[in-house]
Design a protein around this motif. Structure first.
Motif, PDB file in Angstrom:
ATOM      1  N   CYS A   1       0.822  -1.208   0.000  1.00 30.66           N
ATOM      2  CA  CYS A   1       0.000   0.000   0.000  1.00 30.66           C
ATOM      3  C   CYS A   1       0.863   1.268   0.000  1.00 30.66           C
ATOM      4  CB  CYS A   1      -0.911   0.029   1.230  1.00 30.66           C
ATOM      5  SG  CYS A   1      -2.137  -1.289   1.260  1.00 30.66           S
ATOM      6  N   VAL A   2       0.253   2.365  -0.420  1.00 30.52           N
ATOM      7  CA  VAL A   2       0.908   3.674  -0.386  1.00 30.52           C
ATOM      8  C   VAL A   2       0.309   4.470   0.767  1.00 30.52           C
ATOM      9  CG1 VAL A   2       1.380   5.807  -1.643  1.00 30.52           C
ATOM     10  CG2 VAL A   2       1.239   3.632  -2.884  1.00 30.52           C
ATOM     11  N   PRO A   3       1.082   4.753   1.821  1.00 32.48           N
ATOM     12  CA  PRO A   3       0.534   5.491   2.956  1.00 32.48           C
ATOM     13  C   PRO A   3       0.198   6.939   2.581  1.00 32.48           C
ATOM     14  CG  PRO A   3       2.624   4.414   3.513  1.00 32.48           C
ATOM     15  CD  PRO A   3       2.488   4.361   2.025  1.00 32.48           C
ATOM     16  N   VAL A   4      -0.952   7.396   3.028  1.00 29.77           N
ATOM     17  CA  VAL A   4      -1.356   8.792   2.853  1.00 29.77           C
ATOM     18  C   VAL A   4      -1.266   9.438   4.230  1.00 29.77           C
ATOM     19  CG1 VAL A   4      -3.190  10.375   2.160  1.00 29.77           C
ATOM     20  CG2 VAL A   4      -2.893   8.197   0.952  1.00 29.77           C
ATOM     21  N   VAL A   5      -0.271  10.287   4.420  1.00 27.06           N
ATOM     22  CA  VAL A   5       0.014  10.818   5.751  1.00 27.06           C
ATOM     23  C   VAL A   5      -0.214  12.324   5.817  1.00 27.06           C
ATOM     24  CG1 VAL A   5       1.683   9.020   6.262  1.00 27.06           C
ATOM     25  CG2 VAL A   5       2.448  11.113   5.167  1.00 27.06           C
ATOM     26  N   SER A   6      -0.492  12.794   7.021  1.00 27.94           N
ATOM     27  CA  SER A   6      -0.600  14.226   7.289  1.00 27.94           C
ATOM     28  C   SER A   6       0.635  14.651   8.078  1.00 27.94           C
ATOM     29  CB  SER A   6      -1.864  14.537   8.096  1.00 27.94           C
ATOM     30  OG  SER A   6      -3.026  14.184   7.374  1.00 27.94           O
ATOM     31  N   ILE A   7       1.287  15.693   7.639  1.00 29.48           N
ATOM     32  CA  ILE A   7       2.504  16.178   8.288  1.00 29.48           C
ATOM     33  C   ILE A   7       2.274  17.593   8.794  1.00 29.48           C
ATOM     34  CG2 ILE A   7       4.952  16.704   7.986  1.00 29.48           C
ATOM     35  CD1 ILE A   7       5.012  14.607   5.778  1.00 29.48           C
ATOM     36  N   ALA A   8       2.476  17.791  10.090  1.00 28.42           N
ATOM     37  CA  ALA A   8       2.212  19.108  10.688  1.00 28.42           C
ATOM     38  C   ALA A   8       3.476  19.816  11.156  1.00 28.42           C
ATOM     39  CB  ALA A   8       1.246  18.959  11.867  1.00 28.42           C
ATOM     40  N   THR A   9       4.567  19.060  11.339  1.00 28.06           N
ATOM     41  CA  THR A   9       5.788  19.660  11.870  1.00 28.06           C
ATOM     42  C   THR A   9       7.017  19.153  11.106  1.00 28.06           C
ATOM     43  OG1 THR A   9       6.201  17.897  13.487  1.00 28.06           O
ATOM     44  CG2 THR A   9       4.740  19.716  14.173  1.00 28.06           C
ATOM     45  N   PRO A  10       8.114  19.902  11.153  1.00 29.13           N
ATOM     46  CA  PRO A  10       9.355  19.436  10.524  1.00 29.13           C
ATOM     47  C   PRO A  10       9.825  18.106  11.108  1.00 29.13           C
ATOM     48  CG  PRO A  10       9.497  21.780  10.975  1.00 29.13           C
ATOM     49  CD  PRO A  10       8.245  21.291  11.642  1.00 29.13           C
ATOM     50  N   LYS A  11       9.610  17.907  12.406  1.00 28.07           N
ATOM     51  CA  LYS A  11      10.015  16.662  13.046  1.00 28.07           C
ATOM     52  C   LYS A  11       9.276  15.475  12.439  1.00 28.07           C
ATOM     53  CE  LYS A  11      10.328  14.332  17.540  1.00 28.07           C
ATOM     54  NZ  LYS A  11      10.035  14.429  18.995  1.00 28.07           N
ATOM     55  N   GLN A  12       7.985  15.652  12.191  1.00 23.84           N
ATOM     56  CA  GLN A  12       7.202  14.576  11.575  1.00 23.84           C
ATOM     57  C   GLN A  12       7.688  14.291  10.158  1.00 23.84           C
ATOM     58  OE1 GLN A  12       3.165  15.980  11.890  1.00 23.84           O
ATOM     59  NE2 GLN A  12       2.938  15.319  14.011  1.00 23.84           N
ATOM     60  N   ALA A  13       8.050  15.346   9.438  1.00 21.83           N
ATOM     61  CA  ALA A  13       8.564  15.180   8.082  1.00 21.83           C
ATOM     62  C   ALA A  13       9.876  14.402   8.096  1.00 21.83           C
ATOM     63  CB  ALA A  13       8.767  16.549   7.421  1.00 21.83           C
ATOM     64  N   GLU A  14      10.748  14.719   9.036  1.00 21.88           N
ATOM     65  CA  GLU A  14      12.036  14.032   9.152  1.00 21.88           C
ATOM     66  C   GLU A  14      11.840  12.558   9.481  1.00 21.88           C
ATOM     67  OE1 GLU A  14      14.318  16.143  12.025  1.00 21.88           O
ATOM     68  OE2 GLU A  14      14.551  17.944  10.781  1.00 21.88           O
ATOM     69  N   GLU A  15      10.876  12.278  10.359  1.00 18.57           N
ATOM     70  CA  GLU A  15      10.633  10.881  10.722  1.00 18.57           C
ATOM     71  C   GLU A  15      10.087  10.106   9.525  1.00 18.57           C
ATOM     72  OE1 GLU A  15       9.113   8.394  14.549  1.00 18.57           O
ATOM     73  OE2 GLU A  15       8.029  10.245  14.096  1.00 18.57           O
ATOM     74  N   LEU A  16       9.252  10.756   8.729  1.00 25.23           N
ATOM     75  CA  LEU A  16       8.713  10.101   7.541  1.00 25.23           C
ATOM     76  C   LEU A  16       9.815   9.822   6.529  1.00 25.23           C
ATOM     77  CD1 LEU A  16       6.201   9.091   6.064  1.00 25.23           C
ATOM     78  CD2 LEU A  16       5.933  11.384   5.111  1.00 25.23           C
ATOM     79  N   ILE A  17      10.693  10.779   6.323  1.00 22.62           N
ATOM     80  CA  ILE A  17      11.827  10.586   5.409  1.00 22.62           C
ATOM     81  C   ILE A  17      12.701   9.433   5.892  1.00 22.62           C
ATOM     82  CG2 ILE A  17      13.962  11.641   4.543  1.00 22.62           C
ATOM     83  CD1 ILE A  17      12.474  14.328   4.586  1.00 22.62           C
ATOM     84  N   GLY A  18      12.760   9.263   7.219  1.00 23.18           N
ATOM     85  CA  GLY A  18      13.559   8.193   7.801  1.00 23.18           C
ATOM     86  C   GLY A  18      13.036   6.803   7.518  1.00 23.18           C
ATOM     87  N   CYS A  19      11.846   6.706   6.915  1.00 23.73           N
ATOM     88  CA  CYS A  19      11.300   5.402   6.516  1.00 23.73           C
ATOM     89  C   CYS A  19      11.945   4.909   5.229  1.00 23.73           C
ATOM     90  CB  CYS A  19       9.788   5.497   6.303  1.00 23.73           C
ATOM     91  SG  CYS A  19       8.833   5.852   7.798  1.00 23.73           S
ATOM     92  N   MET A  20      12.642   5.791   4.543  1.00 27.75           N
ATOM     93  CA  MET A  20      13.228   5.446   3.246  1.00 27.75           C
ATOM     94  C   MET A  20      14.616   4.840   3.426  1.00 27.75           C
ATOM     95  SD  MET A  20      12.095   8.948   1.260  1.00 27.75           S
ATOM     96  CE  MET A  20      12.731   8.389  -0.318  1.00 27.75           C
ATOM     97  N   GLY A  21      15.001   4.015   2.469  1.00 25.15           N
ATOM     98  CA  GLY A  21      16.337   3.432   2.482  1.00 25.15           C
ATOM     99  C   GLY A  21      16.427   2.081   3.157  1.00 25.15           C
ATOM    100  N   TRP A  22      15.332   1.609   3.729  1.00 23.99           N
ATOM    101  CA  TRP A  22      15.325   0.297   4.373  1.00 23.99           C
ATOM    102  C   TRP A  22      13.899  -0.249   4.316  1.00 23.99           C
ATOM    103  CZ3 TRP A  22      12.156  -0.360   8.670  1.00 23.99           C
ATOM    104  CH2 TRP A  22      11.716   0.829   9.276  1.00 23.99           C
TER     105      TRP A  22
END
Length: 233
Positions: A191-212
């Motif tokens: 599936c393709v997750p559809v996420v809501s991002i409200a803060t830079p911290k949340q964006a960084e954590e989401l980016i951290g899902c990539m690469g593994w």
């Protein structure tokens, strides 16, 4: 934005009433594609049966159904249990997962041993009864976060040594969180997750899902734990 059309246009839930019924909807969407107003069309919250039926109606009008968006998370696996995700794959429809963290319940942040999630106000985000139900799953998420971190670090170093890298290692996140475990579970299910991002911290954590990614065995561990929690619920 200097755009004459959009990439994907999705209609709302299947329980909404439209004059003319689903046939009229299919005609309207096909016309939107023909006019160049959008390149692809999709639906939201369609069951397997309704999705197949609507896909056939679109097909008769020369348009393919591209997507179906519905709720799916570690703590809400109805779409998996019902066969909806499997049906999407069989029909070539992209399954978009709404609410992939189930309003925070699937993050592993709020647990029976830490109901406030260590937030400053100390308020419980969920009743203890709910958190107790998912305790086994949250425990597995925590264990996997540690294990995946070790695996990703090892793989990164091995790849670096194999390629003869010098200097700083590649920028791959190795600080794995339980939230990232939950997100990559969604991806592992196709599936393709559809996420809501409200803060830079949340964006960084989401980016951290990539690469593994999670291994098949790790995904099965999460499924087994979720099955147990659902039985105990």
């Amino acid at each position: 934005m200097d755009q004459t059309g959009i990439e994907l246009y999705q209609i709302g839930g299947s329980k909404l009433f439209y004059p003319g019924g689903s046939g009229a909807i299919a005609t309207g969407l096909a016309k939107a594609v023909d006019l160049g107003l959008c390149n692809h069309v999709g639906v939201s919250n369609y069951s397997s049966r309704k999705m197949r039926s609507f896909s056939r109606k679109l097909g008769k009008r020369g348009v393919q159904l591209t997507s179906n968006q519905f709720d799916f998370s570690l703590t809400n696996r109805k779409a998996l249990k019902s066969g909806l995700i499997k049906s999407c794959k069989a029909q070539g429809v992209i399954p978009f997962a709404s609410n992939p963290l189930d309003n925070g319940l699937a993050t592993g942040i709020y647990t029976s041993s830490n109901p406030s999630g260590s937030e400053a106000d100390g308020r419980f985000q969920y009743p203890l009864k709910v958190l107790d139900k998912w305790a086994e799953l949250h425990s597995v998420q925590e264990a996997l976060a540690v294990r995946v971190k070790t695996r990703v670090q090892r793989t990164s170093m091995e790849d670096r040594e194999f390629r003869g890298y010098r200097g700083p290692p590649p920028k791959i996140n190795t600080d794995i969180t339980t939230t990232q475990i939950a997100m990559n579970y969604i991806v592992a299910k196709g599936c393709v997750p559809v996420v809501s991002i409200a803060t830079p911290k949340q964006a960084e954590e989401l980016i951290g899902c990539m690469g593994w990614s999670l291994t098949d065995e790790e995904v099965q561990e999460l499924d087994n734990a979720a099955d147990l929690c659902e039985m105990n619920g």
